[in-house]
Design a protein around this motif. Sequence first.
Motif, PDB file in Angstrom:
ATOM      1  N   LYS A 109      -8.034   4.193  -1.080  1.00 52.41           N
ATOM      2  CA  LYS A 109      -8.153   3.293  -2.233  1.00 52.41           C
ATOM      3  C   LYS A 109      -7.009   3.496  -3.224  1.00 52.41           C
ATOM      4  CE  LYS A 109     -11.737   1.078  -1.014  1.00 52.41           C
ATOM      5  NZ  LYS A 109     -11.624  -0.313  -0.655  1.00 52.41           N
ATOM      6  N   VAL A 110      -6.605   4.731  -3.448  1.00 47.71           N
ATOM      7  CA  VAL A 110      -5.487   4.999  -4.363  1.00 47.71           C
ATOM      8  C   VAL A 110      -4.200   4.424  -3.790  1.00 47.71           C
ATOM      9  CG1 VAL A 110      -4.045   6.868  -5.296  1.00 47.71           C
ATOM     10  CG2 VAL A 110      -6.525   6.995  -5.477  1.00 47.71           C
ATOM     11  N   THR A 111      -4.004   4.552  -2.494  1.00 48.12           N
ATOM     12  CA  THR A 111      -2.812   3.989  -1.863  1.00 48.12           C
ATOM     13  C   THR A 111      -2.798   2.473  -1.989  1.00 48.12           C
ATOM     14  OG1 THR A 111      -2.790   5.824  -0.298  1.00 48.12           O
ATOM     15  CG2 THR A 111      -1.495   3.889   0.282  1.00 48.12           C
ATOM     16  N   GLU A 112      -3.959   1.846  -1.772  1.00 47.16           N
ATOM     17  CA  GLU A 112      -4.038   0.386  -1.930  1.00 47.16           C
ATOM     18  C   GLU A 112      -3.752  -0.030  -3.367  1.00 47.16           C
ATOM     19  OE1 GLU A 112      -7.921  -0.735  -0.607  1.00 47.16           O
ATOM     20  OE2 GLU A 112      -7.536  -0.157   1.470  1.00 47.16           O
ATOM     21  N   ALA A 113      -4.294   0.702  -4.326  1.00 45.88           N
ATOM     22  CA  ALA A 113      -4.056   0.381  -5.740  1.00 45.88           C
ATOM     23  C   ALA A 113      -2.584   0.569  -6.092  1.00 45.88           C
ATOM     24  CB  ALA A 113      -4.925   1.252  -6.631  1.00 45.88           C
ATOM     25  N   THR A 114      -1.953   1.589  -5.533  1.00 46.26           N
ATOM     26  CA  THR A 114      -0.532   1.815  -5.777  1.00 46.26           C
ATOM     27  C   THR A 114       0.288   0.659  -5.229  1.00 46.26           C
ATOM     28  OG1 THR A 114      -0.873   4.195  -5.634  1.00 46.26           O
ATOM     29  CG2 THR A 114       1.382   3.402  -5.372  1.00 46.26           C
ATOM     30  N   GLN A 115      -0.048   0.207  -4.039  1.00 48.81           N
ATOM     31  CA  GLN A 115       0.680  -0.916  -3.451  1.00 48.81           C
ATOM     32  C   GLN A 115       0.497  -2.182  -4.273  1.00 48.81           C
ATOM     33  OE1 GLN A 115       2.914  -0.720  -1.080  1.00 48.81           O
ATOM     34  NE2 GLN A 115       2.507   1.471  -1.053  1.00 48.81           N
ATOM     35  N   ARG A 116      -0.730  -2.400  -4.762  1.00 45.22           N
ATOM     36  CA  ARG A 116      -0.958  -3.574  -5.615  1.00 45.22           C
ATOM     37  C   ARG A 116      -0.188  -3.453  -6.926  1.00 45.22           C
ATOM     38  NH1 ARG A 116      -6.390  -2.977  -4.083  1.00 45.22           N
ATOM     39  NH2 ARG A 116      -6.846  -2.072  -6.112  1.00 45.22           N
ATOM     40  N   ALA A 117      -0.126  -2.249  -7.491  1.00 44.15           N
ATOM     41  CA  ALA A 117       0.574  -2.061  -8.764  1.00 44.15           C
ATOM     42  C   ALA A 117       2.075  -2.240  -8.611  1.00 44.15           C
ATOM     43  CB  ALA A 117       0.271  -0.673  -9.327  1.00 44.15           C
ATOM     44  N   LEU A 118       2.593  -2.007  -7.423  1.00 40.29           N
ATOM     45  CA  LEU A 118       4.030  -2.162  -7.195  1.00 40.29           C
ATOM     46  C   LEU A 118       4.415  -3.604  -6.899  1.00 40.29           C
ATOM     47  CD1 LEU A 118       4.803   1.038  -5.114  1.00 40.29           C
ATOM     48  CD2 LEU A 118       5.293   0.609  -7.527  1.00 40.29           C
ATOM     49  N   ASP A 119       3.431  -4.481  -6.776  1.00 43.09           N
ATOM     50  CA  ASP A 119       3.694  -5.893  -6.560  1.00 43.09           C
ATOM     51  C   ASP A 119       4.459  -6.432  -7.779  1.00 43.09           C
ATOM     52  OD1 ASP A 119       3.647  -8.511  -5.678  1.00 43.09           O
ATOM     53  OD2 ASP A 119       1.620  -8.897  -6.429  1.00 43.09           O
ATOM     54  N   ARG A 124       5.108  -7.369 -13.580  1.00 41.99           N
ATOM     55  CA  ARG A 124       5.545  -8.267 -14.657  1.00 41.99           C
ATOM     56  C   ARG A 124       4.397  -8.510 -15.629  1.00 41.99           C
ATOM     57  NH1 ARG A 124       6.363 -12.846 -12.014  1.00 41.99           N
ATOM     58  NH2 ARG A 124       8.048 -11.863 -10.848  1.00 41.99           N
ATOM     59  N   ARG A 125       3.204  -8.774 -15.090  1.00 43.02           N
ATOM     60  CA  ARG A 125       2.027  -8.981 -15.939  1.00 43.02           C
ATOM     61  C   ARG A 125       1.727  -7.749 -16.776  1.00 43.02           C
ATOM     62  NH1 ARG A 125      -3.240  -8.573 -12.985  1.00 43.02           N
ATOM     63  NH2 ARG A 125      -2.686  -6.427 -13.369  1.00 43.02           N
ATOM     64  N   ASN A 126       1.770  -6.565 -16.159  1.00 38.68           N
ATOM     65  CA  ASN A 126       1.502  -5.325 -16.883  1.00 38.68           C
ATOM     66  C   ASN A 126       2.534  -5.083 -17.974  1.00 38.68           C
ATOM     67  OD1 ASN A 126      -0.717  -4.910 -15.298  1.00 38.68           O
ATOM     68  ND2 ASN A 126       0.252  -3.381 -13.982  1.00 38.68           N
ATOM     69  N   LEU A 127       3.785  -5.401 -17.681  1.00 43.08           N
ATOM     70  CA  LEU A 127       4.841  -5.249 -18.682  1.00 43.08           C
ATOM     71  C   LEU A 127       4.612  -6.180 -19.866  1.00 43.08           C
ATOM     72  CD1 LEU A 127       7.843  -4.057 -16.972  1.00 43.08           C
ATOM     73  CD2 LEU A 127       8.242  -4.914 -19.252  1.00 43.08           C
ATOM     74  N   ILE A 128       4.235  -7.418 -19.587  1.00 42.63           N
ATOM     75  CA  ILE A 128       3.970  -8.387 -20.653  1.00 42.63           C
ATOM     76  C   ILE A 128       2.789  -7.937 -21.500  1.00 42.63           C
ATOM     77  CG2 ILE A 128       3.157 -10.746 -21.095  1.00 42.63           C
ATOM     78  CD1 ILE A 128       4.874 -11.604 -18.660  1.00 42.63           C
ATOM     79  N   LEU A 129       1.696  -7.505 -20.846  1.00 44.47           N
ATOM     80  CA  LEU A 129       0.517  -7.051 -21.593  1.00 44.47           C
ATOM     81  C   LEU A 129       0.818  -5.801 -22.422  1.00 44.47           C
ATOM     82  CD1 LEU A 129      -2.325  -7.602 -18.976  1.00 44.47           C
ATOM     83  CD2 LEU A 129      -1.872  -8.923 -21.040  1.00 44.47           C
ATOM     84  N   THR A 130       1.599  -4.888 -21.879  1.00 46.75           N
ATOM     85  CA  THR A 130       1.983  -3.696 -22.629  1.00 46.75           C
ATOM     86  C   THR A 130       2.838  -4.064 -23.826  1.00 46.75           C
ATOM     87  OG1 THR A 130       1.900  -2.384 -20.607  1.00 46.75           O
ATOM     88  CG2 THR A 130       3.130  -1.450 -22.458  1.00 46.75           C
TER      89      THR A 130
END
Length: 159
Positions: A109-119, A124-130
């Motif tokens: 699950k952590v590997t899947e979440a890491t892959q999704r976060a690297l999308d 871009r969305r995370n950068l905008i929200l931050t």
Amino acid sequence: MDTGSSGTGEVAVAADGTNRETDVANSEADVAKEEAPLGSRAPEFVKARRMLHLSWQVAVFVIGLAVVVAGVIMLPLPGPGWVVIFGGMAIWATEFVWAQLVLRWTKRKVTEATQRALDPRVRRRNLILTSIGLVIVVVLTGVYLWKFGFEMPWNIKNQ
């Protein structure tokens, strides 16, 4: 009851011409090769003696439990609570199959979440929200400093 196994034997082929079923089977086989076998990792002389192995398992369980409890205590307190909890799970995984399976699931699950976060879209969305959150914090800090100056909130007399 039809399980679908009595079909014509046709195999689904992806648009690029690859066989999806064999790709999935191969990737699952690769994952199985990488993972260590399930079971006790106690030394052989411990496994050879039943009472010694039982006492070894009790000791591993008690030590793992102490580490997990310390991690749970650290969740509301300062400290790396989740890291310590997973450390306790890793201690349990040296001896118990159920803990090994939980750690494998967690790692997947952590590997899947890491892959999704690297999308790129997610990044871009995370950068905008931050950035938006940072702007809000700066504006609120500016309003506070404009209204009260460098005074601490508990020292403010007239609001």
